[in-house]
Every structure is written in C-alpha cells, then in structure tokens.
Design an enzyme around this catalytic site. Structure first.
Site, PDB file in Angstrom:
ATOM      1  N   GLY A  48       0.786  -1.229   0.000  1.00 17.27           N
ATOM      2  CA  GLY A  48       0.000   0.000   0.000  1.00 17.27           C
ATOM      3  C   GLY A  48       0.814   1.273   0.000  1.00 17.27           C
ATOM      4  N   HIS A  73      20.959  15.176 -12.060  1.00 16.48           N
ATOM      5  CA  HIS A  73      20.128  14.968 -13.256  1.00 16.48           C
ATOM      6  C   HIS A  73      18.683  14.753 -12.827  1.00 16.48           C
ATOM      7  CE1 HIS A  73      21.208  10.843 -12.038  1.00 16.48           C
ATOM      8  NE2 HIS A  73      20.122  10.430 -12.680  1.00 16.48           N
ATOM      9  N   ASP A  77      14.856   8.997  -8.949  1.00 19.44           N
ATOM     10  CA  ASP A  77      15.662   8.591  -7.799  1.00 19.44           C
ATOM     11  C   ASP A  77      16.685   9.650  -7.405  1.00 19.44           C
ATOM     12  OD1 ASP A  77      17.081   8.096 -10.151  1.00 19.44           O
ATOM     13  OD2 ASP A  77      18.224   6.434  -9.291  1.00 19.44           O
ATOM     14  N   ASP A 164      25.244   9.662 -11.998  1.00 16.40           N
ATOM     15  CA  ASP A 164      25.033   8.475 -12.832  1.00 16.40           C
ATOM     16  C   ASP A 164      25.695   8.733 -14.185  1.00 16.40           C
ATOM     17  OD1 ASP A 164      23.516   7.770 -10.709  1.00 16.40           O
ATOM     18  OD2 ASP A 164      21.630   7.545 -11.788  1.00 16.40           O
ATOM     19  N   ASP A 197      29.524   6.077  -9.259  1.00 22.81           N
ATOM     20  CA  ASP A 197      28.360   5.235  -9.545  1.00 22.81           C
ATOM     21  C   ASP A 197      28.758   3.760  -9.610  1.00 22.81           C
ATOM     22  OD1 ASP A 197      26.163   3.970 -10.697  1.00 22.81           O
ATOM     23  OD2 ASP A 197      26.233   5.098 -12.571  1.00 22.81           O
ATOM     24  N   HIS A 236      13.864   9.200 -21.203  1.00 19.47           N
ATOM     25  CA  HIS A 236      14.971   8.943 -22.133  1.00 19.47           C
ATOM     26  C   HIS A 236      14.741   9.735 -23.422  1.00 19.47           C
ATOM     27  CE1 HIS A 236      18.438   7.181 -23.835  1.00 19.47           C
ATOM     28  NE2 HIS A 236      18.419   6.033 -23.171  1.00 19.47           N
ATOM     29  N   HIS A 366      18.205  -1.945 -25.902  1.00 16.31           N
ATOM     30  CA  HIS A 366      18.345  -1.061 -24.741  1.00 16.31           C
ATOM     31  C   HIS A 366      19.806  -1.064 -24.301  1.00 16.31           C
ATOM     32  CE1 HIS A 366      17.704   1.136 -21.089  1.00 16.31           C
ATOM     33  NE2 HIS A 366      18.221   0.154 -20.376  1.00 16.31           N
ATOM     34  N   SER A 368      22.238   0.315 -21.132  1.00 14.16           N
ATOM     35  CA  SER A 368      22.215   0.876 -19.786  1.00 14.16           C
ATOM     36  C   SER A 368      22.839   2.266 -19.778  1.00 14.16           C
ATOM     37  CB  SER A 368      22.986  -0.040 -18.831  1.00 14.16           C
ATOM     38  OG  SER A 368      23.103   0.560 -17.551  1.00 14.16           O
ATOM     39  N   GLY A 369      22.354   3.107 -18.886  1.00 13.55           N
ATOM     40  CA  GLY A 369      22.924   4.439 -18.712  1.00 13.55           C
ATOM     41  C   GLY A 369      24.037   4.468 -17.685  1.00 13.55           C
ATOM     42  N   HIS A 370      24.418   3.285 -17.169  1.00 13.87           N
ATOM     43  CA  HIS A 370      25.426   3.210 -16.108  1.00 13.87           C
ATOM     44  C   HIS A 370      26.675   2.501 -16.619  1.00 13.87           C
ATOM     45  CE1 HIS A 370      22.581   4.513 -12.945  1.00 13.87           C
ATOM     46  NE2 HIS A 370      21.699   3.843 -13.655  1.00 13.87           N
TER      47      HIS A 370
END
Length: 554
Positions: A48, A73, A77, A164, A197, A236, A366, A368-370
């Site tokens: 919940g 950025h 998060d 990041d 990161d 993105h 896809h 990753s941005g990391h």
C-alpha cells in the site's frame, strides 16, 4: 574536531546499499549543500505504500547553513523527494541543468510548490560559489539528457561525484562523458575524494553504445510490416528522438499514449531538446485513419505497470488503442528488479494477441545508462583519488567497486564502504569517520508521511495472508445482558458458508468468556476474546487471523 576548523563532511541520507533514494548532505564549517533529493519505489513488502523518501531531520537541523540543493540529473531517484522537502526550506535555490529544472518545476507545480523555491540553471564551464565551496559541472552521458558530474573545491581539497554516468566514445548527440574535462578538474595531483556510480560494477567490459540501439531500431523499422509499438523510460529523451527521426525517415505517424511520456515530450520540445516529426499525435483520441504499416505507437509501460498505456492496450482496456495481429512491440528498457514477473505476463499476453515482442535479452534494443567495469576503472584512473567512496548501488556493488579502486592504486584504508547515515569527514591531514546518525527512510502512503511503519506493515501482511475476524457484541450497560450477538464477520479469513460450524463454535467461546468477565470490564473482555479466538483458530484451522472484538454498551 573544532567547529570552525577546515573540513568537508559528506553525510549520505540515502542511496548507499540500495538503488534509489539518492541524497547526500555536503557540509563545511561555513556552509551546507544538499546533493540530489531522490525517492525509491516501494518493494513488495511495502504493502500500500506509494513511495519511499529520505529522512530530512539532519538537513533541517542545519537549515540556517543550507546554501542550496544541487541536482545531478532529472531521474526520480534523484529529484523525486523534493515535494516533501521544499515546504520546510522556503526560498531555497535549486541548481541544475535546464532540463533537470524543467522536470523539477513541473513536479513542484503539481504539488503547488513551484513558487516556494528559486530555480537557478547551471552550465559547464561556469563555476558556482556557495559559501566556501565552489562547484563545477561536468557533462556526463546517461539515459537522460543534461546530466552532470559535480566537482567541488573545498577548504581541504577537490572532491568529485560522478553522478550516474557511462562512457560512450561516440555518443549520438551531446558531448558525452569527456574524460579530458575530468582530468583537468583533477589536476596533477588527482582529487582527494572520488564518489562513483556503482550500479553496473558486476558487468564486465563496456556498456553498449547508443549507436547500436539506433542500428537495431533501424532494422526493426525496415522489417516491420504492421504497427511498431515502442515502450521506454519516459525520461529517455535521446531515445525518443531516435524513434521520432526513424518515424520521419520511414514515413510513419507517431502516436503517443501515457501521461509521463506526454509531459516529458512537451517539456523537451518547449526547451528545444526534441525535434518532432511532421506527423505526431499526442492523443490517441480523434486519430485519423492510418494504415498499420504507417504507424508507430510510443507508449508508457516498460515495467508492466498495470495502469500504464501498454498494459491497458494489451488487456483491451484502452479507450482508443488495441494490439493488432502482426504488430511489433519493442520493450526498450531494462527490467527493474521486482518487475520481472509482471513484464513476463505482459509479454505472454502480447504474443497471445498475435504480435511479436522484442525485449532486452532478445535483441540490442536497450543500453544501460550506467558504466560497466572497464568504464568505472577508467574513471578511477582518470581522477587518481586519494580516497574513494562507491555510491549508488546495493551493498555488494559497493564492496566490489571498492575492491576495483584498490586495484587502481587506492590504499585499502582509503577505500570506504559507507552506509546511509555514516558521515565521512576530510580534514587538512587525514580522514575521520563520524558517529552514525538516524536516517531510516520514510514511507509515504497517500497523504500520510511517516505514519506507516513496521507495525502497520506487519498488520497489512497478516491481513493479506490470514485475514480478519470481527466479533460484534452489544451489551446492556446496566444489567450486562447480551442484547445482540455475538456476530462473526469474516474478511479474507474463511468462506462463511463452508466454515459456518467453526464460526458457531467461536461464538460459543465468546459467550463462555463473557459469562466469566465481571460487568463493566469491557477492555478485559476484548483482550480475552482476542487471545482465545486466535488460539482456537490456530488449533482448528492452523490459521492466525487478526481478531477485532467490537463491544458496544448501551
């Protein structure tokens, strides 16, 4: 340590040992700055709960020293908890890139808070002085545009927080992560402290370049005979631009469905970050007839969220759109841990409807941005830190990243694995680990902030697993005679018609207890009924529901 002696202290309020909730307090004798203010989405056991936010007590205790909030950025998060902090810091300046601030302003406007802060755009090459700290903003490549690493000159040396990032040697647009800029900031001696990161420390090699994603998309656009349905993270912008460019090239009309996508596209277009195709429809209602082979649907729902556009389209619950046989569905995002089951169900249902599905494991759709391990190594070797703190990762990620730093020459005693609430202070000579402060995160449920804790969650789990039995009894206040009941109401415990005999036996137990309780002792009566019925249900059915006695005296 004297109060006004030169020092620089980092106190993480979130983001260490977890993915999300990124928030750090940076302070000197003169000033305090908050770096990021992110939220985390709830785990399965947070029944919940809407979102999880950091505990802000530490920053509010020194609000007179707070010079501002710096955002690396615009991902949730890193900015998502601002609506819960801003009311306590009226007039606070928020620093970030233009696009980051556009996202923040929209978020705060939705909460009626946009007029309570000052939005201050920052740019690479223009230092920002806040008290005795001077900040530098270094562009990085990530899965959102206009992200920055943050370098700061402090009274005790230079510190760099990567934010990041990934290192894409040939980015499609923008400067990417230019290690020469980082090397310039580090100088000949390197930085005193690097915070980096850790998300993809377990992935060897280099992250996939965005050009490979564009190549895969082009192949899909070339092959697809029907509609192309694409779902991705709504922030993105660069990948959205790739879709728009390919749609224009192949003569396809783009239809957007999903509130967050529409919002971010409008914001990016308004600030000049998106070139939109000639045929773009931001609303599926009133769409002119277009052949399937001439259409692209850009929709939310990359994580299988039940109320997202893709889920509603797939389940036949969308007002204007459905999945057609022959469609090609592209899920251009990574699977966030905890969402795998929902995504798998969604993919299976799409196949039932006759469409083809491309997802991360099936084709390079896809990136990753990391940064992966080799990129993280390159960052450490570029910055040559005296001290190292891994951030943005689960605990195992932090441990492995600290080991990598040691491989790159950082002394073992200078590679610190911090946890939330554990301050680290740089002194003119040396480092000090401070006493840990209380930073247990806060659960937000509707308008309730912090009122849901362990005991409430435990009750919700019991209710979900065992159900509840309500015992209703009406008693004459004077004579102590039973006027009504006992009545048994089962909620999620048993099907009353099948287990009527068990509930009848429970009523007899209630009456036996009532006969042995002196008149007027309502609270004692409730306690006895609660404990006796729980014992009875455990013995007879091996179930342990919550028992709620409701005793009314009239």
């Amino acid at each position: 340590m004297a109060e006004h002696a030169p020092h620089f202290t980092i106190t993480p309020l979130g983001g260490l040992g977890e993915i999300g909730l990124n928030c750090q307090v940076w302070s000197t004798a003169d000033s305090t700055v908050l770096i990021d203010c992110g939220l985390m989405f709830p785990d399965d056991y947070h029944l919940g709960v809407d979102v999880v936010i950091p505990r802000f007590d530490h920053i509010l205790q020194q609000r007179d020293k707070v010079r501002g909030i710096i955002l690396t950025h615009g991902h949730e998060d890193h900015i998502g908890a601002l609506p819960w902090l801003v009311p306590h810091l009226r007039g606070i300046p928020i620093f970030g890139s233009r696009f980051t601030l556009a996202l923040v302003e929209h978020k705060l406007r939705e909460h009626g808070l946009a007029d309570r802060v000052e939005f201050v755009p920052v740019t690479p090459g223009t230092p920002l002085a806040l008290g005795d700290m001077t900040f530098h903003f270094l562009p990085v490549c990530h899965s959102i545009i206009e992200g920055y690493a943050v370098g700061v000159e402090t009274p005790v040396g230079r510190v760099l927080h990567t934010g990041d990032f990934k290192i894409d040697p040939h980015p499609l647009e923008g400067s990417g992560t230019d290690l020469d800029l980082f090397r310039s900031f580090a100088g000949d001696e390197g930085v005193r402290l690097l915070l980096s990161d850790s998300t993809n420390i377990e992935r060897e090699g280099h992250s996939l370049p965005e050009r490979e994603i564009l190549s895969s998309f082009r192949h899909i656009f070339t092959e697809a005979q029907g509609r192309i349905v694409i779902t991705l993270f709504s922030s993105h912008i660069q990948r959205i631009q790739e879709v728009f460019d390919l749609a224009a090239e192949f003569g396809r009309t783009v239809v957007v469905s999903g509130r967050s996508l529409m919002t971010n596209i409008e914001l990016a277009r308004e600030h000049g970050f998106l070139r939109v195709p000639p045929a773009l429809h931001m609303d599926a209602a009133g769409l002119p007839p277009v052949a399937d082979r001439d259409m692209v649907l850009l929709v939310t729902g990359s994580q299988g969220e039940p109320l997202s556009a893709l889920s509603r389209i797939t389940m036949g619950e969308h007002k204007h759109l459905t999945i057609h046989e022959g469609d090609t569905v592209v899920m251009s995002s990574r699977i966030i841990p905890g969402n795998a089951r929902a995504i798998t169900r969604l993919i299976n249902q799409i196949y039932r409807l006759g469409a083809e599905v491309y997802y991360d494991k099936f084709r390079a759709i896809h990136a990753s941005g990391h940064a992966h391990r080799d990129e993280l190594r390159a960052m450490i070797e570029t910055m040559r830190p005296q001290c190292f703190v891994p951030v943005h990762g689960e605990y195992r990620h932090l441990v492995k990243h600290a080991r990598l730093a040691q491989e790159c020459g950082v002394a073992p005693e200078r590679a610190f694995i911090l946890e939330n609430g554990a301050p680290l202070t740089l002194l003119p000579q040396g480092v000090r680990l401070g006493e840990r402060i209380h930073v247990e995160s806060i659960l937000v449920d509707g308008k309730g902030v912090g009122d849901v804790g362990h005991s409430v969650l435990k009750e919700r789990h019991i209710l979900g697993g065992e159900g509840m039995v309500i015992v209703v009894l009406v008693v004459d206040e004077v004579t102590w005679d039973v006027l009504h009941g006992p009545e048994m109401l089962s909620k999620g415990f048993v099907f009353e018609q099948h287990y009527n005999h068990v509930l009848e036996d429970a009523k007899c137990i209630v009456l036996d207890i009532f006969e042995n309780i002196p008149p007027g002792e309502t609270e004692r009566l409730q306690d006895r009924i609660r404990s006796a019925l729980r014992r009875f249900f455990r013995k007879v059915l091996e179930r342990d529901p919550i028992v709620v006695p409701v005793i009314t005296t009239i």
